[in-house]
Design a protein around this motif. Structure first.
Motif, PDB file in Angstrom:
ATOM      1  N   THR A  90       0.825  -1.208   0.000  1.00 13.78           N
ATOM      2  CA  THR A  90       0.000   0.000   0.000  1.00 13.78           C
ATOM      3  C   THR A  90       0.856   1.252   0.000  1.00 13.78           C
ATOM      4  OG1 THR A  90      -0.089  -0.020   2.429  1.00 13.78           O
ATOM      5  CG2 THR A  90      -1.856  -1.170   1.242  1.00 13.78           C
ATOM      6  N   GLY A  91       2.176   1.072  -0.049  1.00 13.74           N
ATOM      7  CA  GLY A  91       3.081   2.215   0.010  1.00 13.74           C
ATOM      8  C   GLY A  91       3.743   2.343   1.366  1.00 13.74           C
ATOM      9  N   LYS A  92       2.949   2.121   2.429  1.00 14.39           N
ATOM     10  CA  LYS A  92       3.490   2.194   3.787  1.00 14.39           C
ATOM     11  C   LYS A  92       4.151   0.882   4.195  1.00 14.39           C
ATOM     12  CE  LYS A  92       0.020   5.540   5.351  1.00 14.39           C
ATOM     13  NZ  LYS A  92      -1.068   5.811   6.332  1.00 14.39           N
ATOM     14  N   GLU A  93       3.671  -0.223   3.626  1.00 14.62           N
ATOM     15  CA  GLU A  93       4.187  -1.539   3.978  1.00 14.62           C
ATOM     16  C   GLU A  93       4.607  -2.262   2.701  1.00 14.62           C
ATOM     17  OE1 GLU A  93       0.957  -3.437   5.972  1.00 14.62           O
ATOM     18  OE2 GLU A  93       1.516  -2.664   7.940  1.00 14.62           O
ATOM     19  N   PRO A  94       5.514  -3.221   2.829  1.00 11.45           N
ATOM     20  CA  PRO A  94       5.894  -4.021   1.657  1.00 11.45           C
ATOM     21  C   PRO A  94       4.766  -4.983   1.289  1.00 11.45           C
ATOM     22  CG  PRO A  94       6.915  -4.910   3.632  1.00 11.45           C
ATOM     23  CD  PRO A  94       6.235  -3.629   4.044  1.00 11.45           C
ATOM     24  N   ASP A  95       4.958  -5.700   0.186  1.00 10.13           N
ATOM     25  CA  ASP A  95       4.015  -6.778  -0.135  1.00 10.13           C
ATOM     26  C   ASP A  95       3.966  -7.744   1.041  1.00 10.13           C
ATOM     27  OD1 ASP A  95       3.728  -5.628  -2.588  1.00 10.13           O
ATOM     28  OD2 ASP A  95       4.895  -7.120  -3.692  1.00 10.13           O
ATOM     29  N   MET A  96       2.756  -8.172   1.395  1.00 12.92           N
ATOM     30  CA  MET A  96       2.596  -9.072   2.533  1.00 12.92           C
ATOM     31  C   MET A  96       1.904 -10.357   2.081  1.00 12.92           C
ATOM     32  SD  MET A  96       3.832  -7.164   5.012  1.00 12.92           S
ATOM     33  CE  MET A  96       3.262  -7.717   6.620  1.00 12.92           C
TER      34      MET A  96
END
Length: 326
Positions: free
Chosen positions: A137-143
């Motif tokens: 989402t921009g704030k977190e990496p791919d999860m």
């Protein structure tokens, strides 16, 4: 810890003076066995949680493909699902990236969460394991996100946070006694958060529960599964051969337990209670195998193994270490 210990002691005392009804004896022994298992799980959970909190947990970090991790957990879980007569569904998105984690600890998380789903789902219910990629989402990496859904009793909203606290069990202890130690979910939370993930539950009473957790994608793509070739013919297992086995342990009860199991398999058992006695018997009897406790007073098991492996008379004897080391 007092609860399982009290049950074990009470039923053991009854059995010491009770020899009338074999069925009742078996029932009491079953309770003792169940409570012993419960106490063992509690102690293991205590040790895990204390090591994590003290920063002394030894993490074996690597890039992991989740497919074999899930399958490793399911090896122990499937028989429990079949015994509880539940349906299992799996929906795993193909081509998932790898995650950076500890394989054994991640397997522990899967086993705990699916095990909880089994405990709280009535016969005829179902459990679903879903795994998918949640893009950044921009704030977190791919999860990589995992959801484990059951059709069990559900959890009231006010208890969603409580169950991740130490000993945070819910339910009326007089009607539906908690079925765990209250430490499994806090340990899962510590493991997941240690690797940058999150864990939470969505549930309501009477409508089942879904436990979610996320793990950051490592950026490495999991290797494609190998194409299966025709399986070679598997030879018949060798005929059972009786062996002479030296059992070494300073605890009499442990020696008796291991010896009993081995004799039941048709082997000849000799026993030693300390390192010196073990070395003497190994040189005299030349057993086919030695089971060796690592922690013994005086000469410990590793010292015994070193001496035996450096002696031309005994160096070829296989040694199996049987010990609890935390």
């Amino acid at each position: 810890m007092r609860t399982p210990l009290t049950s074990i002691k009470s039923f053991a005392e009854i059995l010491l003076n009770y020899d009338e009804d074999r069925d009742t004896q078996k029932e009491f022994l079953g309770i003792i066995n169940e409570e012993s298992d419960r106490l063992t799980r509690l102690i293991n959970d205590f040790l895990d949680l204390s090591k994590i909190q003290a920063g002394r947990m030894q993490w074996k970090v690597s890039d992991l493909d989740l497919d074999p991790v899930i399958e490793a957990a399911m090896v122990t879980i499937r028989p429990l699902i079949e015994k509880a007569r539940l349906k299992l569904k799996q929906d795993i998105q193909p081509g998932l990236p790898m995650v950076r984690s500890d394989k054994d600890r991640l397997t522990q998380v899967f086993t705990n969460l699916v095990g909880n789903a089994i405990k709280f789902t009535p016969e005829g219910g179902s459990i679903k394991i879903k795994v998918w990629l949640t893009p950044s989402t921009g704030k977190e990496p791919d999860m990589v996100t995992v959801g484990i859904t059951d059709t069990g009793m559900g959890i009231a909203e006010q208890n969603h946070e409580k169950i991740f606290e130490r000993f945070g069990q819910v339910g009326d202890v007089l009607k539906d006694r908690p079925k765990g130690t209250g430490l499994g979910l806090p340990i899962c939370k510590k493991i997941i958060e240690n690797f940058g993930g999150k864990i939470w539950v969505e549930s309501e009473l009477g409508h089942g529960s879904t436990f979610f957790f996320t793990m950051p994608a490592s950026g490495t793509t999991a290797p494609a599964a190998p194409v299966e070739s025709a399986s070679p013919e598997i030879p018949a297992p060798p005929r059972h051969v009786s062996r002479t086995i030296l059992v070494v342990d300073n605890e009499t009860d442990v020696r008796n337990l291991v010896g009993r199991e081995l004799r039941g398999m048709g082997h000849t058992v000799i026993a030693a209670s300390n390192g010196k006695e073990a070395i003497d018997l190994a040189r005299q009897r030349h057993p086919d195998l030695i089971t060796l406790d690592a922690i013994m007073p005086g000469m410990n098991g590793l010292e015994v193994a070193s001496l035996l492996k450096n002696d031309p008379e005994t160096r070829r004897i296989p040694i199996l270490i049987i010990s609890v080391v935390q």
